[in-house]
Design an enzyme around this catalytic site. Sequence first.
Site, mmCIF file in Angstrom:
data_model
loop_
_atom_site.group_PDB
_atom_site.id
_atom_site.type_symbol
_atom_site.label_atom_id
_atom_site.label_comp_id
_atom_site.label_asym_id
_atom_site.label_seq_id
_atom_site.Cartn_x
_atom_site.Cartn_y
_atom_site.Cartn_z
ATOM 1 N N GLU A 177 43.025 37.127 25.164
ATOM 2 C CA GLU A 177 42.990 37.054 26.632
ATOM 3 C C GLU A 177 44.264 36.464 27.214
ATOM 4 O O GLU A 177 44.387 35.246 27.349
ATOM 5 C CB GLU A 177 41.779 36.220 27.105
ATOM 6 C CG GLU A 177 41.678 36.150 28.626
ATOM 7 C CD GLU A 177 40.493 35.331 29.135
ATOM 8 O OE1 GLU A 177 39.781 34.708 28.321
ATOM 9 O OE2 GLU A 177 40.289 35.304 30.353
ATOM 10 N N LYS A 219 41.358 41.243 26.496
ATOM 11 C CA LYS A 219 40.745 40.829 27.777
ATOM 12 C C LYS A 219 41.858 40.506 28.763
ATOM 13 O O LYS A 219 42.332 39.370 28.841
ATOM 14 C CB LYS A 219 39.845 39.606 27.541
ATOM 15 C CG LYS A 219 39.233 39.026 28.809
ATOM 16 C CD LYS A 219 38.061 38.111 28.506
ATOM 17 C CE LYS A 219 37.588 37.390 29.748
ATOM 18 N NZ LYS A 219 36.324 36.676 29.545
ATOM 19 N N SER A 261 37.498 38.495 35.504
ATOM 20 C CA SER A 261 37.438 38.756 36.945
ATOM 21 C C SER A 261 38.461 37.925 37.713
ATOM 22 O O SER A 261 38.917 38.360 38.778
ATOM 23 C CB SER A 261 36.026 38.551 37.494
ATOM 24 O OG SER A 261 35.530 37.258 37.274
ATOM 25 N N GLY A 262 38.805 36.759 37.228
ATOM 26 C CA GLY A 262 39.969 36.033 37.736
ATOM 27 C C GLY A 262 39.869 35.468 39.138
ATOM 28 O O GLY A 262 40.884 35.047 39.696
ATOM 29 N N GLY A 263 38.663 35.491 39.755
ATOM 30 C CA GLY A 263 38.547 34.960 41.116
ATOM 31 C C GLY A 263 38.381 36.050 42.165
ATOM 32 O O GLY A 263 38.293 35.768 43.356
HETATM 33 P P1 13P Z 1 36.453 34.935 35.159
HETATM 34 O O1 13P Z 1 35.783 36.275 35.058
HETATM 35 O O2 13P Z 1 35.730 33.976 36.055
HETATM 36 O O3 13P Z 1 37.909 35.052 35.454
HETATM 37 O O4 13P Z 1 36.360 34.262 33.735
HETATM 38 C C1 13P Z 1 36.650 35.017 32.634
HETATM 39 C C2 13P Z 1 37.012 34.127 31.528
HETATM 40 O O5 13P Z 1 36.454 34.202 30.467
HETATM 41 C C3 13P Z 1 38.095 33.165 31.734
HETATM 42 O O6 13P Z 1 38.575 32.748 30.516
#
Ligand code: 13P
Length: 340
Positions: A177, A219, A261-263
């Site tokens: 990720e 990811k 999703s990142g916010g």
């Molecule tokens: P979000 O979808 O809230 O960005 O979180 C994903 C995640 O696993 C962050 O490491």
Amino acid sequence: MNISELRDTAKAMVAGDKGLLAMDESNATCNKRFAALGIPQTEETRQAYREMIVTTPGLGDCINGAILSDETIHQQKKDGTPFAKALMDVGIIPGIKVDAGAKDMAAHPGEKITEGLDGLRARLKGYAQLGARFAKWRAVITIGDGIPSRGCLEANAHALVRYAALCQEAGLVPIVEPEVLMDGSHPLQRCGDVTEQVLQTVFDQIYLQRVILEGMILKPNMVLPGLTCPKQDSVDEVADATVNCLLRKVPAAVPGIAFLSGGQSAELASARLNAMNIRFQGRMPWALAFSYARAIQQPALEIWKGADANVPAAQQALYHRAHCNRAARRGEYNSAMENS
Ligand code: 13P
């Protein structure tokens, strides 16, 4: 290492039209989200919250795998069933976040480096014994004036791929990720350029360090304009920029890409994934899925608020988001689903 087992697990994580649920917030991050809603920040409330998620009726219809945190993988339901077993019982593969968080990077103002490699080989072994079949490590890249720097990109990619190689050695599928943050006023094009550079750096390391492409999941972030950029591009523009970037940089042997999703709002995260799966149908070599935390959990958390009485309504909201994202994988999500 059993390569065919790794490959089977990776395929199962993105199989059909389901996705992954990230519920691996560190205690600090979970507490921050609780505090914003006035929920007590204790081990008991974190346990109750995770039990609400794991026992959501029908969750296994939409979710192939769930990422747990260290605290959660050691916790049980009130009836004594470990969370990892409760997930397996409904057909969900348990996974584990193993990084120790993104810390300020020395000599690199405004940039982060993810820690957690020390002792990782032994920790992975322990998590596998607790039932985990995949793991997650998140690198954080910030866009700003003169950043990201080459040093930050290289250091993060190196650590991310050292983690991935150790996971495969332990028989766990690594979720790799590298997250380019949405913070900033930059346009979409800049996020696309940085994301390409990040992916190129990560895959260079993947080849160098002999990670098996078939036994990993990527990811990434979507390619988005900065949160405060005056021009917010359309859903279709985001879909095109994101998939074109991935087509240029992600080898076809990788079985699946599952976005963070990142916010983004929950609805936009569904709509954008949906547009990608419609516009590039039949033209992508990998499965295009989701691995959302906030975009699946946040509406449910806001309903739950720490009260037992709110559990059924919160579970309904959680199921709804998972169901919308499942539809988005098939390109069958639409805004009418939000009112149904
Ligand atoms: P979000 O979808 O809230 O960005 O979180 C994903 C995640 O696993 C962050 O490491």
